[in-house]
Structures are given as structure tokens and as C-alpha cells.
Write a protein that holds these residues in place. Structure first.
Motif, mmCIF file in Angstrom:
data_model
loop_
_atom_site.group_PDB
_atom_site.id
_atom_site.type_symbol
_atom_site.label_atom_id
_atom_site.label_comp_id
_atom_site.label_asym_id
_atom_site.label_seq_id
_atom_site.Cartn_x
_atom_site.Cartn_y
_atom_site.Cartn_z
ATOM 1 N N GLN A 1 79.294 97.860 118.708
ATOM 2 C CA GLN A 1 77.855 98.050 118.501
ATOM 3 C C GLN A 1 77.311 99.130 119.433
ATOM 4 O O GLN A 1 76.510 99.982 119.009
ATOM 5 N N THR A 2 77.751 99.130 120.664
ATOM 6 C CA THR A 2 77.302 100.141 121.628
ATOM 7 C C THR A 2 77.721 101.536 121.178
ATOM 8 O O THR A 2 76.921 102.492 121.201
ATOM 9 N N ALA A 3 78.994 101.678 120.753
ATOM 10 C CA ALA A 3 79.492 102.979 120.307
ATOM 11 C C ALA A 3 78.750 103.451 119.061
ATOM 12 O O ALA A 3 78.477 104.653 118.897
ATOM 13 N N THR A 4 78.391 102.535 118.179
ATOM 14 C CA THR A 4 77.694 102.899 116.936
ATOM 15 C C THR A 4 76.267 103.365 117.223
ATOM 16 O O THR A 4 75.808 104.397 116.698
ATOM 17 N N LEU A 5 75.557 102.622 118.042
ATOM 18 C CA LEU A 5 74.157 102.956 118.324
ATOM 19 C C LEU A 5 74.022 104.226 119.161
ATOM 20 O O LEU A 5 72.961 104.871 119.157
ATOM 21 N N GLU A 6 75.092 104.600 119.878
ATOM 22 C CA GLU A 6 75.044 105.819 120.681
ATOM 23 C C GLU A 6 75.205 107.076 119.831
ATOM 24 O O GLU A 6 74.884 108.179 120.277
ATOM 25 N N ASP A 7 75.711 106.905 118.617
ATOM 26 C CA ASP A 7 75.897 108.060 117.733
ATOM 27 C C ASP A 7 74.587 108.345 117.000
ATOM 28 O O ASP A 7 74.012 107.457 116.365
ATOM 29 N N LYS B 1 71.909 106.068 113.938
ATOM 30 C CA LYS B 1 70.690 105.419 114.415
ATOM 31 C C LYS B 1 69.893 104.873 113.235
ATOM 32 O O LYS B 1 69.830 105.482 112.184
ATOM 33 N N GLY B 2 69.281 103.731 113.431
ATOM 34 C CA GLY B 2 68.497 103.098 112.382
ATOM 35 C C GLY B 2 69.264 102.041 111.619
ATOM 36 O O GLY B 2 68.677 101.288 110.828
ATOM 37 N N ILE B 3 70.577 101.968 111.810
ATOM 38 C CA ILE B 3 71.362 100.926 111.129
ATOM 39 C C ILE B 3 71.112 99.598 111.830
ATOM 40 O O ILE B 3 71.141 99.506 113.057
ATOM 41 N N SER B 4 70.866 98.571 111.058
ATOM 42 C CA SER B 4 70.572 97.254 111.629
ATOM 43 C C SER B 4 71.799 96.667 112.322
ATOM 44 O O SER B 4 72.946 96.915 111.932
ATOM 45 N N THR B 5 71.522 95.890 113.355
ATOM 46 C CA THR B 5 72.629 95.238 114.083
ATOM 47 C C THR B 5 73.381 94.247 113.185
ATOM 48 O O THR B 5 74.567 93.984 113.392
ATOM 49 N N ILE B 6 72.643 93.731 112.169
ATOM 50 C CA ILE B 6 73.296 92.791 111.244
ATOM 51 C C ILE B 6 74.370 93.508 110.440
ATOM 52 O O ILE B 6 75.502 93.031 110.307
ATOM 53 N N ASN B 7 74.025 94.695 109.898
ATOM 54 C CA ASN B 7 75.012 95.454 109.133
ATOM 55 C C ASN B 7 76.115 96.005 110.034
ATOM 56 O O ASN B 7 77.269 96.139 109.593
ATOM 57 N N ILE B 8 75.776 96.344 111.292
ATOM 58 C CA ILE B 8 76.816 96.786 112.234
ATOM 59 C C ILE B 8 77.847 95.674 112.425
ATOM 60 O O ILE B 8 79.055 95.922 112.447
ATOM 61 N N LYS B 9 77.373 94.425 112.546
ATOM 62 C CA LYS B 9 78.296 93.289 112.699
ATOM 63 C C LYS B 9 79.156 93.119 111.452
ATOM 64 O O LYS B 9 80.366 92.866 111.540
#
Length: 304
Positions: free
Chosen positions: A85-91, A95-103
Motif C-alpha cells: 500500500q505504501t509503495a502504491t500510494l507513493e507512485d 494516486k486516488g486509488i482507494s485503499t480497498i481496491n489496493i487491498k
């Protein structure tokens, strides 16, 4: 209610109606919609939301996978959700992708990576086994072989090239040499065990022979002792027999002496009797002569 559940993650693109219905069937919102004879049913409303969530999830998933493939997110099976999640949100592109979909993407990617690792591991194992079989089939490779000296024996083989990793091939070679050393030690151990077994059997055989020899000597001594006793008994019987025989001889000689004495006495008596008979006969003859002379004298007297 559906919007609230989408916001808190209770409802997402992977949610199944059966599971969701079991959670909300007793709620007032569900009962109100279910009792409404007009309009959409609870399931129809659920399907509409899931369709929108599914579309958004697929878009987010494609974006994240592209970044992962590019190497910007070097995800492995050892990564945690927080790390991903950290690596995804840093890109910036994500940005803007929900944490639910990231999971959801993390769960999907982790499962795929594990499946790929399992397939790669099976393939690697199969190729490794092929190369190991080749190593064991080469007679020149022994427990004392080295990688540098042996490489020219297999470096042009299909099994070696298929590994596509000299490091892995070297690991397999070292394992092969270690195994050959263990087999050599095992053979030596078995030889020693067999030698010890034969030595033990030989000692047991010698002990058995010695025991049999002693038993034979014991029996021979017992037999000799019995024979000696029998000889002594025989000697005793012989001595008794001799004594009895000597006694019998004495009795026999005594009887013979008595018999001789009796015979002598009888002979003496017979001689004496014969002498008496002769004397009597002689006397009778003399008497007869005298009688004849007297008779003749009487006759002469009558003539005169």
C-alpha cells in the motif's frame, strides 16, 4: 446503507450477494426495501452497486499491474499489505486509488505470485533433477571431483543449458559430490560392518569348536574313567576268581590226596588180601599134600 457499506469496505467488488444478504437481512433498510412491492429489489440494488465497483476495480487493477511490471513496485510473496500500500500510494500514477481496491489488488497479486513461484519451483526442480541425473551418470565424477575440473564434462549438455543458471548448476554439482562422499562413507561403513560380522562369526565358530572340543575331551575322560573303573573291577573280579580258584585247587588237591591215600589203602588191603589168599591156598595145598602122604602111608601099612 449501500453507500455506507461501500465507504467502510463492507461492500466491495469481490462481495457475494449470499454473504452480504446474511449480514443485512435483519436490518430495517433491507426489510423496508424487501417489503416494497414496487421498485427495485434489494438484490437488484446490490447488483447495480457491484457492477460499478467491479468496473472501478478493474481500472485500478490494470494501473497497479502496469506499475508492478515496470519494476517500480518490486512486489514479492514476502511483502505485507502495508508495504504494498505504501509503495502504491507513493507512485503519482496511482494516486486516488482507494485503499480497498489496493487491498483487493494486493490479494490478487499475492495469489498470482505464489502460483507462479510454485510453477517456477516445480520447473526448477524438474530441470535440476535432470541435471543431477546427468552428473550421476558421468563416471568421471567422483567424491573427490571439483567444479573446475568437471565442468568440461557437461557444459555443452542440454541439461546444463536448460538450467540457465551456473550458480544453481554449481549447487547441484556440490550436492552430488557431497552425496557421493556420503555413499562412499556408507560403503566403507557397510564393509566394516560386514568385516566385523565375519570376524564375529569366525570367533563364534571358533568358540563353538572349542566348546565342542572341550565337550569331546570331557566325554573321552569320562569314557576313559569308566573304562578304568571297569578294568579295576575286572582286576578285582580276576583276583577274587584266582583266590576262589586257588581255594578250589587246594580242595581239589586235598581231595586227590585223600583219594590217593584211599587208593593206596585199598591197594594195600587188596595186596594183603591177595597175600592171605595165596597163603591160604598154599596152606590148602600143603594140607592136601599131607593128606595124600598120610593116605599113601596108610596104604603101605596095610600091604605090609
Amino acid at each position: 446503507m449501500l453507500e455506507e457499506h461501500v465507504a467502510d469496505g463492507t461492500l466491495n467488488a469481490r462481495t457475494r450477494w449470499r454473504d452480504y444478504c446474511a449480514q443485512i437481512k435483519d436490518s430495517q433498510s433491507y426489510l423496508a426495501v424487501a417489503s416494497n412491492t414496487s421498485g427495485s429489489t434489494p438484490k437488484e440494488l446490490f447488483d447495480d452497486v457491484i457492477e460499478e465497483l467491479g468496473k472501478q476495480y478493474q481500472e485500478d487493477k490494470i494501473q497497479i499491474k502496469e506499475v508492478v511490471k515496470s519494476g517500480k513496485i518490486p512486489m514479492t510473496t514476502s511483502w505485507t499489505l502495508e508495504e504494498f500500500q505504501t509503495a502504491t500510494l507513493e507512485d503519482d500514477a496511482l494516486k486516488g486509488i482507494s485503499t480497498i481496491n489496493i487491498k483487493l489488488v494486493y490479494d490478487d497479486q499475492l495469489e498470482r505470485l505464489k502460483e507462479k513461484e510454485q510453477k517456477d519451483a516445480k520447473k526448477r526442480q524438474r530441470l535440476g533433477e535432470n541435471f543431477s541425473d546427468l552428473l550421476y551418470s558421468i563416471k568421471e565424477i567422483s567424491a573427490s571431483s571439483t567444479w573446475d575440473d568437471s565442468k568440461q564434462l557437461f557444459e555443452d549438455s542440454q541439461e546444463f543449458r536448460a538450467l540457465d543458471s551456473e550458480t544453481y548448476a554449481r549447487e547441484l554439482f556440490e550436492e552430488c559430490v557431497v552425496h557421493l562422499k556420503e555413499r562412499l562413507k556408507e560403503k566403507e561403513r557397510l564393509r566394516e560392518e560386514e568385516k566385523a560380522k565375519r570376524e564375529k562369526e569366525r570367533e563364534e565358530k571358533e568358540k563353538k569348536k572349542e566348546k565342542e572340543r572341550k565337550e569331546k575331551e570331557r566325554k573321552e575322560k569320562e569314557r576313559d574313567h569308566r573304562e578304568e573303573r571297569e578294568k579295576e573291577k575286572g582286576k578285582d573280579r580276576s583276583r577274587r576268581d584266582e583266590m576262589e580258584f586257588d581255594g578250589a585247587d587246594l580242595n581239589t588237591h586235598g581231595a586227590k590226596d585223600k583219594k590217593r591215600d584211599k587208593d593206596k589203602e585199598k591197594k594195600h588191603k587188596r595186596r594183603h588180601h591177595d597175600t592171605d589168599d595165596v597163603s591160604s591156598e598154599r596152606d590148602d595145598k600143603d594140607d592136601a599134600k599131607k593128606s595124600r602122604r598120610h593116605s599113601s602111608d596108610r596104604k603101605k601099612s596095610r600091604k605090609d
